[in-house]
Design an enzyme around this catalytic site. Structure first.
Site, PDB file in Angstrom:
ATOM      1  N   ASP A  44       2.860   5.359  -6.508  1.00 24.28           N
ATOM      2  CA  ASP A  44       3.994   5.136  -5.611  1.00 24.28           C
ATOM      3  C   ASP A  44       5.325   5.034  -6.351  1.00 24.28           C
ATOM      4  O   ASP A  44       6.385   5.125  -5.732  1.00 24.28           O
ATOM      5  CB  ASP A  44       3.760   3.869  -4.769  1.00 24.28           C
ATOM      6  CG  ASP A  44       2.797   4.136  -3.625  1.00 24.28           C
ATOM      7  OD1 ASP A  44       2.740   5.291  -3.170  1.00 24.28           O
ATOM      8  OD2 ASP A  44       2.083   3.209  -3.202  1.00 24.28           O
ATOM      9  N   HIS A  58       0.863  -1.187   0.000  1.00 23.54           N
ATOM     10  CA  HIS A  58       0.000   0.000   0.000  1.00 23.54           C
ATOM     11  C   HIS A  58       0.904   1.244   0.000  1.00 23.54           C
ATOM     12  O   HIS A  58       1.761   1.388  -0.871  1.00 23.54           O
ATOM     13  CB  HIS A  58      -0.895  -0.112   1.249  1.00 23.54           C
ATOM     14  CG  HIS A  58      -2.238   0.529   1.153  1.00 23.54           C
ATOM     15  ND1 HIS A  58      -2.764   1.076   0.026  1.00 23.54           N
ATOM     16  CD2 HIS A  58      -3.188   0.741   2.117  1.00 23.54           C
ATOM     17  CE1 HIS A  58      -3.975   1.564   0.268  1.00 23.54           C
ATOM     18  NE2 HIS A  58      -4.252   1.380   1.548  1.00 23.54           N
ATOM     19  N   HIS A  78      -2.234  -2.181  -9.660  1.00 18.69           N
ATOM     20  CA  HIS A  78      -3.234  -1.558  -8.783  1.00 18.69           C
ATOM     21  C   HIS A  78      -4.513  -2.376  -8.801  1.00 18.69           C
ATOM     22  O   HIS A  78      -4.850  -2.980  -9.824  1.00 18.69           O
ATOM     23  CB  HIS A  78      -3.545  -0.118  -9.238  1.00 18.69           C
ATOM     24  CG  HIS A  78      -4.234   0.679  -8.184  1.00 18.69           C
ATOM     25  ND1 HIS A  78      -5.600   0.691  -8.042  1.00 18.69           N
ATOM     26  CD2 HIS A  78      -3.732   1.450  -7.202  1.00 18.69           C
ATOM     27  CE1 HIS A  78      -5.907   1.454  -7.011  1.00 18.69           C
ATOM     28  NE2 HIS A  78      -4.799   1.933  -6.479  1.00 18.69           N
TER      29      HIS A  78
HETATM   30  N1  ACO Z   1       4.576  -6.872 -10.247  1.00 14.87           N
HETATM   31  C1  ACO Z   1       4.420  -8.102 -10.792  1.00 14.87           C
HETATM   32  N2  ACO Z   1       3.249  -8.768 -10.783  1.00 14.87           N
HETATM   33  C2  ACO Z   1       2.202  -8.163 -10.221  1.00 14.87           C
HETATM   34  C3  ACO Z   1       2.291  -6.881  -9.670  1.00 14.87           C
HETATM   35  C4  ACO Z   1       3.533  -6.233  -9.705  1.00 14.87           C
HETATM   36  N3  ACO Z   1       3.707  -5.020  -9.177  1.00 14.87           N
HETATM   37  N4  ACO Z   1       1.062  -6.516  -9.198  1.00 14.87           N
HETATM   38  C5  ACO Z   1       0.246  -7.559  -9.430  1.00 14.87           C
HETATM   39  N5  ACO Z   1       0.927  -8.545 -10.044  1.00 14.87           N
HETATM   40  C6  ACO Z   1       0.429  -9.856 -10.456  1.00 14.87           C
HETATM   41  C7  ACO Z   1       0.355 -10.800  -9.251  1.00 14.87           C
HETATM   42  O1  ACO Z   1       1.558 -11.489  -9.076  1.00 14.87           O
HETATM   43  C8  ACO Z   1      -0.786 -11.698  -9.635  1.00 14.87           C
HETATM   44  O2  ACO Z   1      -0.320 -12.661 -10.550  1.00 14.87           O
HETATM   45  P1  ACO Z   1      -0.943 -14.148 -10.583  1.00 14.87           P
HETATM   46  O3  ACO Z   1      -2.390 -13.954 -10.964  1.00 14.87           O
HETATM   47  O4  ACO Z   1      -0.142 -14.858 -11.604  1.00 14.87           O
HETATM   48  O5  ACO Z   1      -0.800 -14.707  -9.191  1.00 14.87           O
HETATM   49  C9  ACO Z   1      -1.746 -10.764 -10.380  1.00 14.87           C
HETATM   50  O6  ACO Z   1      -0.924  -9.681 -10.894  1.00 14.87           O
HETATM   51  C10 ACO Z   1      -2.823 -10.212  -9.508  1.00 14.87           C
HETATM   52  O7  ACO Z   1      -2.228  -9.727  -8.296  1.00 14.87           O
HETATM   53  P2  ACO Z   1      -3.069  -9.454  -6.984  1.00 14.87           P
HETATM   54  O8  ACO Z   1      -2.143  -9.196  -5.858  1.00 14.87           O
HETATM   55  O9  ACO Z   1      -4.120 -10.482  -6.793  1.00 14.87           O
HETATM   56  O10 ACO Z   1      -3.842  -8.146  -7.452  1.00 14.87           O
HETATM   57  P3  ACO Z   1      -4.275  -6.922  -6.591  1.00 14.87           P
HETATM   58  O11 ACO Z   1      -5.347  -6.260  -7.315  1.00 14.87           O
HETATM   59  O12 ACO Z   1      -4.560  -7.312  -5.185  1.00 14.87           O
HETATM   60  O13 ACO Z   1      -2.918  -6.057  -6.633  1.00 14.87           O
HETATM   61  C11 ACO Z   1      -1.459  -4.557  -5.646  1.00 14.87           C
HETATM   62  C12 ACO Z   1      -2.824  -4.777  -6.252  1.00 14.87           C
HETATM   63  C13 ACO Z   1      -1.411  -5.182  -4.249  1.00 14.87           C
HETATM   64  C14 ACO Z   1      -1.229  -3.069  -5.528  1.00 14.87           C
HETATM   65  C15 ACO Z   1      -0.356  -5.193  -6.535  1.00 14.87           C
HETATM   66  O14 ACO Z   1      -0.419  -4.654  -7.834  1.00 14.87           O
HETATM   67  C16 ACO Z   1       1.039  -5.010  -5.961  1.00 14.87           C
HETATM   68  O15 ACO Z   1       1.451  -5.786  -5.086  1.00 14.87           O
HETATM   69  N6  ACO Z   1       1.814  -3.982  -6.438  1.00 14.87           N
HETATM   70  C17 ACO Z   1       3.114  -3.707  -5.902  1.00 14.87           C
HETATM   71  C18 ACO Z   1       3.026  -2.914  -4.607  1.00 14.87           C
HETATM   72  C19 ACO Z   1       2.517  -1.494  -4.866  1.00 14.87           C
HETATM   73  O16 ACO Z   1       2.984  -0.797  -5.749  1.00 14.87           O
HETATM   74  N7  ACO Z   1       1.579  -1.059  -4.039  1.00 14.87           N
HETATM   75  C20 ACO Z   1       1.028   0.293  -4.113  1.00 14.87           C
HETATM   76  C21 ACO Z   1      -0.295   0.317  -4.815  1.00 14.87           C
HETATM   77  S1  ACO Z   1      -0.903   1.960  -4.972  1.00 14.87           S
HETATM   78  C22 ACO Z   1      -1.392   2.330  -3.418  1.00 14.87           C
HETATM   79  O17 ACO Z   1      -1.754   1.518  -2.608  1.00 14.87           O
HETATM   80  C23 ACO Z   1      -1.310   3.711  -3.058  1.00 14.87           C
END
Ligand code: ACO
Length: 372
Positions: A321, A228, A267
């Site tokens: 971010d 987050h 996201h």
């Molecule tokens: N890098 C690589 N793969 C990713 C990323 C990423 N940054 N984000 C999502 N994925 C992939 C996951 O590995 C997953 O793959 P799979 O289906 O093969 O298992 C798929 O995309 C879905 O991921 P989830 O975690 O289920 O999706 P969610 O909608 O919950 O993700 C999140 C949102 C948590 C922000 C995610 O994109 C992430 O972890 N990003 C990196 C951390 C980040 O930048 N957080 C800040 C977000 S903005 C904010 O909160 C202000």
């Protein structure tokens, strides 16, 4: 026990993905087209024209303020700059190695005990709190960052607005106009983002009848995680570690093979470009180049290009971010403190959602009991 096979039973998705926590008039996010608006105004427009004080008034009160309303908001924010000494003093008693955001949250916790009418949770009293909280937040955020740098707290300057005073208190000098505007835009675009994880933590707390200060503290805890608000620190550290644009391709490829989760990318709602990142990028570019950080900026662009080329078809793009650190770093903020300004800005939205939640119904979803 609830039978999960029972068709009448509501199902759920992991992380409550796809669920809505309620209705709101505060903010709309079109994740497919990458549009975010506060009270009907697209954030790009606010990034071009609005101050943080105007944005606060818009998010909290529903409309952009006229001159008199703006004066009242700015005046109240200035009036509440005298944060209790005990809240600043507590920083000296915390373990040095604890995260700056945790130190800031602890100082806020002390301040929350000292805020006037702390026990009064009537709606009228709660409505008097947001500007006090925002103002104290900014003081304590600056105090926490100076504490991290090992330098003493600086008193606020009553001639300065919210953003320039914050930077003055952090940096110990009056910021240049461009520095101030870049920082202010980072606050404007992060002031509200519907019921995200931290906002839900704040809202859940408020729904129990707790005061707005406790709600903000709950939000701060939820925001700190690296999935987050903590991601702006780790996203910048990733770019720093890669270090040069020509290294981007092989580094990203290696990490893709390892199924690495790139901080600052992806996201829950946006499956295209994050409009907050798009609005802030020109300001980041300008500051990074002005401060001679062209190599790091180009590294970011190269990494972004590689990741978006590889993962864009899955809806993974640079999020806000990945960009804020590229404003905070050339301003001279310590990297470990990057989540702090995000936390200042987004409290505005948390408090607006709490005050909008007039139903009086405690948020308490429960869970399905399973045995294996
Ligand atoms: N890098 C690589 N793969 C990713 C990323 C990423 N940054 N984000 C999502 N994925 C992939 C996951 O590995 C997953 O793959 P799979 O289906 O093969 O298992 C798929 O995309 C879905 O991921 P989830 O975690 O289920 O999706 P969610 O909608 O919950 O993700 C999140 C949102 C948590 C922000 C995610 O994109 C992430 O972890 N990003 C990196 C951390 C980040 O930048 N957080 C800040 C977000 S903005 C904010 O909160 C202000």
């Amino acid at each position: 026990m609830i039978d999960l096979a029972d068709q009448k039973v509501q199902t759920y998705n992991r992380g409550l993905d796809g669920y809505h926590a309620g209705k709101t008039r505060i903010c709309d996010i079109d994740g497919k087209n990458g549009i975010l608006s506060y009270r009907g105004i697209p954030i790009q427009e606010l990034a071009n024209n609005a101050s943080f004080e105007e944005t606060v008034a818009l998010v909290l009160n529903g409309e952009l303020p006229d001159v008199h309303e703006l004066e009242a908001v700015s005046g109240t924010l200035k009036q509440w700059r005298n944060v209790p000494e005990q809240a600043i003093a507590v920083l000296d008693h915390l373990p040095e190695q604890s995260h700056p955001l945790a130190q800031f949250r602890t100082a806020m916790s002390v301040a929350a005990c000292l805020i006037p009418e702390a026990e009064d949770v009537s709606l009228e009293a709660q409505k008097r709190r947001p500007l006090r909280i925002l103002s104290w937040t900014s003081q304590l955020a600056a105090a926490s960052i100076r504490h991290l740098k090992g330098v003493p707290y600086i008193e606020p300057d009553s001639r300065l607005g919210f953003s320039s005073n914050f930077l003055y208190q952090v940096l110990g000098r009056i910021p240049e106009l461009e520095e101030c505007r870049a920082f202010e835009v980072s606050l404007v675009v992060q002031a509200e983002h519907t019921i995200h994880a931290a906002a839900l933590a704040a809202l859940t707390t408020y729904s129990t009848g707790a005061d707005l200060g406790s709600a903000v503290l709950a939000g701060m805890g939820a925001l700190s995680g690296t999935l987050h608000g903590g991601a702006n620190q780790t996203a910048f550290q990733m770019i720093q570690k890669i270090g040069r644009p020509e290294k981007a391709k092989s580094w990203v490829q290696k990490k893709l093979d390892e199924k690495y989760r790139f901080p600052g990318f992806g996201h829950r709602i946006y499956k295209t470009h994050d409009p907050r990142a798009t609005a802030l990028m020109p300001f980041a570019e300008n500051l990074m180049e002005k401060k001679g950080e062209t190599v790091l900026w180009e590294t970011f662009l190269a990494v972004k290009e590689e990741i978006e080329t590889a993962l864009g078809s899955r809806g993974i793009y640079a999020n806000i971010d990945s960009v804020t650190g590229l404003v905070y770093y050339p301003l001279g903020l310590p990297v470990a403190a990057f989540p702090i300004p995000f936390c200042i800005a987004i409290q505005t939205g948390w408090m607006a959602h709490c005050l909008e939640y007039t139903g009086g119904k405690m948020i308490e979803p429960g869970a399905y009991y399973i045995t294996s």
